[in-house]
Design an enzyme around this catalytic site. Sequence first.
Site, PDB file in Angstrom:
ATOM      1  NE  ARG A 149      -2.425  15.726  -3.111  1.00 55.33           N
ATOM      2  CZ  ARG A 149      -2.501  16.972  -4.228  1.00 55.33           C
ATOM      3  NH1 ARG A 149      -2.395  16.819  -5.352  1.00 55.33           N
ATOM      4  NH2 ARG A 149      -2.566  18.094  -3.361  1.00 55.33           N
ATOM      5  CE1 TYR A 208      -8.992  -6.737 -12.854  1.00 55.97           C
ATOM      6  CE2 TYR A 208      -8.541  -4.570 -13.254  1.00 55.97           C
ATOM      7  CZ  TYR A 208      -8.753  -5.592 -12.705  1.00 55.97           C
ATOM      8  OH  TYR A 208      -9.633  -5.131 -10.862  1.00 55.97           O
ATOM      9  CG  ASP A 211      -2.266  -3.833 -17.790  1.00 54.53           C
ATOM     10  OD1 ASP A 211      -1.300  -4.848 -17.082  1.00 54.53           O
ATOM     11  OD2 ASP A 211      -3.533  -3.543 -17.157  1.00 54.53           O
ATOM     12  CE  LYS A 236      -3.928  -9.116  -9.664  1.00 53.84           C
ATOM     13  NZ  LYS A 236      -3.817  -7.637 -10.151  1.00 53.84           N
TER      14      LYS A 236
HETATM   15  C1  LIG Z   1      -3.550  -7.037 -15.907  1.00 61.80           C
HETATM   16  C2  LIG Z   1      -4.612  -6.347 -15.088  1.00 61.80           C
HETATM   17  N1  LIG Z   1      -4.286  -5.119 -15.103  1.00 61.80           N
HETATM   18  C3  LIG Z   1      -4.560  -4.326 -13.798  1.00 61.80           C
HETATM   19  C4  LIG Z   1      -5.020  -4.628 -12.412  1.00 61.80           C
HETATM   20  C5  LIG Z   1      -5.979  -3.823 -11.352  1.00 61.80           C
HETATM   21  O1  LIG Z   1      -4.768  -3.408 -10.589  1.00 61.80           O
HETATM   22  P1  LIG Z   1      -5.108  -3.000  -8.832  1.00 61.80           P
HETATM   23  O2  LIG Z   1      -5.564  -4.560  -8.065  1.00 61.80           O
HETATM   24  O3  LIG Z   1      -4.305  -3.230  -8.550  1.00 61.80           O
HETATM   25  O4  LIG Z   1      -5.895  -1.905  -9.287  1.00 61.80           O
HETATM   26  C6  LIG Z   1      -5.262  -5.582 -12.412  1.00 61.80           C
HETATM   27  C7  LIG Z   1      -5.946  -6.683 -11.518  1.00 61.80           C
HETATM   28  O5  LIG Z   1      -6.126  -7.578 -11.335  1.00 61.80           O
HETATM   29  C8  LIG Z   1      -5.255  -6.647 -13.538  1.00 61.80           C
HETATM   30  O6  LIG Z   1      -4.826  -7.960 -13.233  1.00 61.80           O
END
Ligand SMILES: Cc1ncc(COP(=O)(O)O)c(C=O)c1O
Length: 389
Positions: free
Chosen positions: A56, A110, A182, A207
Amino acid sequence: MQRIEIQQIKKIKHLYMYSKETDCVYNRQQHQGVNTPIYTSTANRYIGYEEILYPRNFNTENQLAIVEKLCRLEQAEAGMIFSSGAAAISTVLFSFLKAGDHVLFSQEIYGGTVKLVVEEFAKFNIAYDFVSGAAMENIGAMIRENTRLIYTETPSNPLLSVVDLEQVSRVAKKHGILSVVDNTFATPINQNPIALGIDIVLHSGTKYLGGHHDLCFGVVVTSQQLKDAIYPSALNFGGSLNGLDCYLIERSLKTLALRVEKQNNNALQLAKALQENPAIGRVYYPGLPEHPNHAIAARQMKKGFGGMLSFELKDTSRTAAFLNRLQLIIPALSLGGVDSTICQPATSSHASLSEQERQEQGITEGLLRLSVGIESAGDLLHDIESALA
Ligand SMILES: Cc1ncc(COP(=O)(O)O)c(C=O)c1O
């Protein structure tokens, strides 16, 4: 001990810069074996050691090995690996925000991030605005005295809109606020927001970075100064990752450049072919010259336009039948893996929005989001055409 090794290895960076393909593979933390040994201890000797090793604390050898690679790939100074993309996003936001602050989010982000903002921010008296794609060009006008941060995602989900990151970073710098991107859809192979002036880059590593639909993790990379600012909250929130998963990530990263290159090529081929298909309406892919943001994408996505594309069936009543008839492409929600997956945002990722909200965002019933894998582009096209026939 570990710290000394990493410092020594960092010196190599100044002598010669490797390409991304090499940085994906080459492990600069040298061990007798080629790969980092899996380090599972949660109890570690502290006498005679400057730093207490603890998962952690984000400082185990397996965590540092992948942070080091991702920092190189994203041109960042420092970073941390989290147990999910959501853990990375919430840690970054809540490490900088306090009651009375205001945040600007681009609208097409997202859905889970939208939920985090809508459901959690009010509890802490943090204000926010979602800015539509066109208004992003004029984002400076939306900044308030208490705006602390601009948060965006590009290409966006599911319509693959592209945000001009240089423009966002210029506005953020002018107003002395933080910019966060992101970068999940683009991957560090195609796009490096930090090189464009952005302060903090996040990934759902679940992903493309993991790439095989079998890992869940998140990434934050940034400057040393900002990492030091995020770290105390990260420690408190506790979203770190274990050594076994870190080892699998290290293995996945070795093929990242290869996978993404194939996915870029496959997606471009499919986008061009789908555009010609009379059963298909609009195709959304930033690599197509017809895409409204193609010029920005060509400027900031250096190696390719990514493996995500969306398209609309002209006859929306056939959507369910079409998905059922696919043999190779799997109707599944996640994305970025070696297997191609497809989903209907209106009934899955964006089902929680009202029909009007979906309409406002341009998410129609017939819209399908395809995550293109590394299979043969010809086979993928054959699968789509057969299911349409
Ligand atoms: C663009 C994007 N950012 C963040 C996330 C969140 O990630 P996690 O599912 O690994 O928590 C996702 C999940 O689908 C995503 O597509």
